[in-house]
Motif scaffolding. Structure first.
Motif, PDB file in Angstrom:
ATOM      1  N   LYS A  32     -15.857  22.239 -10.369  1.00 19.35           N
ATOM      2  CA  LYS A  32     -14.357  22.706 -10.824  1.00 19.35           C
ATOM      3  C   LYS A  32     -13.436  22.597  -9.465  1.00 19.35           C
ATOM      4  CE  LYS A  32     -13.725  26.200 -13.565  1.00 19.35           C
ATOM      5  NZ  LYS A  32     -13.341  25.618 -14.795  1.00 19.35           N
ATOM      6  N   PHE A  33     -12.325  22.168 -10.098  1.00 15.74           N
ATOM      7  CA  PHE A  33     -11.264  22.021  -9.018  1.00 15.74           C
ATOM      8  C   PHE A  33     -10.770  23.584  -8.770  1.00 15.74           C
ATOM      9  CE2 PHE A  33      -7.193  21.313  -7.563  1.00 15.74           C
ATOM     10  CZ  PHE A  33      -7.159  20.057  -6.972  1.00 15.74           C
ATOM     11  N   ASP A 112     -10.114  18.964 -14.257  1.00 15.17           N
ATOM     12  CA  ASP A 112     -10.760  19.033 -12.887  1.00 15.17           C
ATOM     13  C   ASP A 112     -11.125  17.799 -12.521  1.00 15.17           C
ATOM     14  OD1 ASP A 112     -10.279  21.825 -13.055  1.00 15.17           O
ATOM     15  OD2 ASP A 112     -12.594  22.378 -13.550  1.00 15.17           O
ATOM     16  N   LYS A 115      -7.943  15.572 -11.652  1.00 11.94           N
ATOM     17  CA  LYS A 115      -7.452  15.943 -10.312  1.00 11.94           C
ATOM     18  C   LYS A 115      -8.272  15.548  -9.144  1.00 11.94           C
ATOM     19  CE  LYS A 115      -5.307  20.454 -11.713  1.00 11.94           C
ATOM     20  NZ  LYS A 115      -4.120  20.562 -11.281  1.00 11.94           N
TER      21      LYS A 115
END
Ligand code: HEM
Length: 140
Positions: A32-33, A112, A115
């Motif tokens: 996860k970001f 995510d 990104k």
């Protein structure tokens, strides 16, 4: 100014390598970001922009700029002078532009993975450019 630029470069390289490695590993592990990743990208942006300012300030008071103004063709014929007066500043500015584009593009991405991908590509390319035009023999 030259010394500050020289020492700040360690910080730029360490944080940039860390951010690129983090993006690639997180992509591979489908992480996860998080806020930590955002801060890492932002810190890299800030540290590299500070290096840009220090570099520009030093450049215009350095003998390399004076030499370029006095006799550009002589500078271009000599590889060390060309690296310090022309190649290093130009390529570093380009690298910092890439970091800046990467930072603003990542904000528009909604997943995510996208990104991390944006950081991996733009910050990664910037890292390669920086590594290619650091005057290694002067530095160490
Ligand atoms: C990410 C950005 C940058 C990094 C990592 C970086 C790194 C370095 C390093 C490691 C050196 C060798 C220092 C030494 O001899 O001890 C150097 C030299 C130099 N840098 Fe940068 N630099 C960056 C950006 C810039 C920019 C944007 C400029 C100017 C527009 C610039 C101008 C110079 C000049 C003129 C020298 C020659 C120093 C001398 O021997 O007189 N740098 N840089």
């Amino acid at each position: 100014m030259k010394n500050i630029h020289s020492y700040w470069a360690y910080l730029v390289l360490v944080i940039l390598i860390f951010t690129v490695a983090n993006a690639i590993i997180s992509l591979a592990q489908k992480k996860k970001f998080t806020d930590k990743d955002l801060r890492l990208g932002l810190f890299t942006l800030i540290v590299s922009h500070i290096q840009l300012l220090i570099g520009l300030a030093w450049y215009f008071m350095s003998p390399w700029y004076k030499a370029l103004k006095a006799d550009a063709s002589a500078v271009m014929k000599e590889s060390t002078a060309r690296l310090l007066a022309v190649e290093h500043p130009t390529v570093m500015i380009l690298a910092i532009v890439l970091i800046t584009i990467g930072w603003s593009k990542h904000k528009k991405k909604t997943t995510d993975t996208d990104k991390f991908k944006t950081f991996a590509v733009f910050y990664g390319l910037a890292l390669l450019l920086i590594l290619s035009r650091i005057p290694w023999s002067n530095w160490f």
